[in-house]
Design an enzyme around this catalytic site. Structure first.
Site, PDB file in Angstrom:
ATOM      1  N   ASP A  34      96.713  75.951  -5.687  1.00 41.64           N
ATOM      2  CA  ASP A  34      97.448  74.290  -5.670  1.00 41.64           C
ATOM      3  C   ASP A  34      98.374  74.143  -4.636  1.00 41.64           C
ATOM      4  O   ASP A  34      98.897  74.467  -4.068  1.00 41.64           O
ATOM      5  CB  ASP A  34      97.930  74.042  -7.073  1.00 41.64           C
ATOM      6  CG  ASP A  34      97.773  73.321  -7.523  1.00 41.64           C
ATOM      7  OD1 ASP A  34      96.736  71.828  -8.111  1.00 41.64           O
ATOM      8  OD2 ASP A  34      98.858  72.474  -7.666  1.00 41.64           O
TER       9      ASP A  34
ATOM     10  N   HIS B 299      77.895  60.582 -13.724  1.00 44.24           N
ATOM     11  CA  HIS B 299      78.700  60.594 -15.326  1.00 44.24           C
ATOM     12  C   HIS B 299      79.787  59.740 -15.150  1.00 44.24           C
ATOM     13  O   HIS B 299      80.469  59.607 -14.239  1.00 44.24           O
ATOM     14  CB  HIS B 299      78.978  62.367 -14.091  1.00 44.24           C
ATOM     15  CG  HIS B 299      80.162  62.427 -14.691  1.00 44.24           C
ATOM     16  ND1 HIS B 299      79.884  63.368 -15.924  1.00 44.24           N
ATOM     17  CD2 HIS B 299      81.639  62.502 -14.088  1.00 44.24           C
ATOM     18  CE1 HIS B 299      81.099  63.538 -16.838  1.00 44.24           C
ATOM     19  NE2 HIS B 299      82.206  63.560 -15.768  1.00 44.24           N
TER      20      HIS B 299
END
Length: 311
Positions: free
Chosen positions: A32, A175
């Site tokens: 991250d 999606h």
């Protein structure tokens, strides 16, 4: 087997937790950009090991891609959610830049990795990753269909009052709330068509609930869901790393299948050690074909916003 997950937020951390708990990989790396964030998530997950019995090594790093070297699978969850007042083009522009940078960085250290894309808009981000990296299409997989299909099975189980694991059902198409296509015609309960148990009206309600399944959770939680997405990624990664050849609906590049080309969209695929090992071009009804064509048009329209990024 080594899996890197880029983005240690709710979805990324749930991916790491599910993969570790199930013992799918021997090593999981969380990465991250926030200082110490991935390290904290990895430490928290690792401290579950003595009580849950897994032996997976889980580590967290801040933006140091060298620690992701030799990953077999890289899962990209990084990106931002759409904020009030933000246009679709702005969201795509920001997330596309993030996803492209992540893909480029991970491939420097893991040139043979299979990439699983979770970042939204998922079909468009899968298309971007494939085009920007030049990877063969079997190595770039969008996860969305696996999650949408699990939600479809959930809503069918509620309508039938039967265990969801006894239900076989699949969602294809884009999606998104207006682009996914729950295949009610092919859904079954232990091999028996669900239409034997549910009326057309009940099936229509199940289909409608499935299509807004993500939005329903966002309304309840105030943010996107993470447990089911994490489990869906783990299910997909398991089939890759352990060469299980499972049939999973995934967003993949089509080259003529379903009458579509140069687009990533959800269709049933066989998933194994090489990633996408086969695209199943199943026979759709005329109504389903029309719905799929409409879904593809919507996804292709969204892809048009990538032109400036892809150059």
């Amino acid at each position: 087997m080594k899996v890197t997950i880029v983005g240690a937020g709710n979805v990324g951390a749930s991916c790491a937790d599910s993969i570790s708990y199930r013992g799918i990989a021997s090593e999981v790396v969380l990465l991250d950009i926030r200082e110490g964030f991935a390290e904290g998530k990895a430490m928290d997950i690792s401290q579950c090991a003595t009580n849950t019995g897994f032996n997976t090594k889980v580590s967290g790093i801040t933006n140091d891609y060298s620690k992701t070297a030799n990953s077999d699978v890289v899962v990209i969850t990084s990106g931002i959610p759409r904020k009030p007042g933000m246009t679709r083009e702005e969201l795509i522009g920001i997330n596309a830049g993030i996803v492209k940078s992540v893909a480029d960085n991970v491939l420097v250290h893991s040139p043979n990795a299979i990439i699983v894309v979770v970042s939204n808009p998922m079909d468009t981000m899968t298309y971007l990753t494939l085009k920007a990296t030049g990877l063969p299409k079997n190595r770039v997989i969008g996860m969305g269909g696996a999650l949408d299909s699990s939600r479809f099975r959930y809503y069918l189980s509620k309508a039938l009052d039967k265990p969801s694991n006894d239900i076989s059902a699949m969602v294809i198409g884009g999606h998104g709330d207006t682009t996914m296509i729950p295949l009610t015609r092919l859904a079954s309960y232990n091999g028996i068509p669900v239409s034997e148990f549910l009326s057309e009206e009940e099936l229509a309600k199940v289909s409608a609930a499935t299509m807004v399944g993500g939005a329903t959770l966002t309304g309840l939680l105030g943010t996107s869901a993470w447990y089911a997405p994490g489990a869906s990624v783990a299910y997909l990664v398991d089939s890759i790393l352990n060469d299980q050849k499972k049939m999973i609906a995934c967003s993949v590049m089509l080259d003529g299948e379903y009458g579509q080309s140069d687009i990533c969209i959800g269709v049933p695929c066989i998933i194994g050690k090489n990633g996408i090992e086969q695209i199943l071009d199943i026979k759709l009804s005329d109504t389903e074909k029309a719905a799929f064509a409409k879904s593809a048009d919507a996804v292709r329209n969204m892809n048009g916003d990538l032109n400036s990024i892809l150059g």
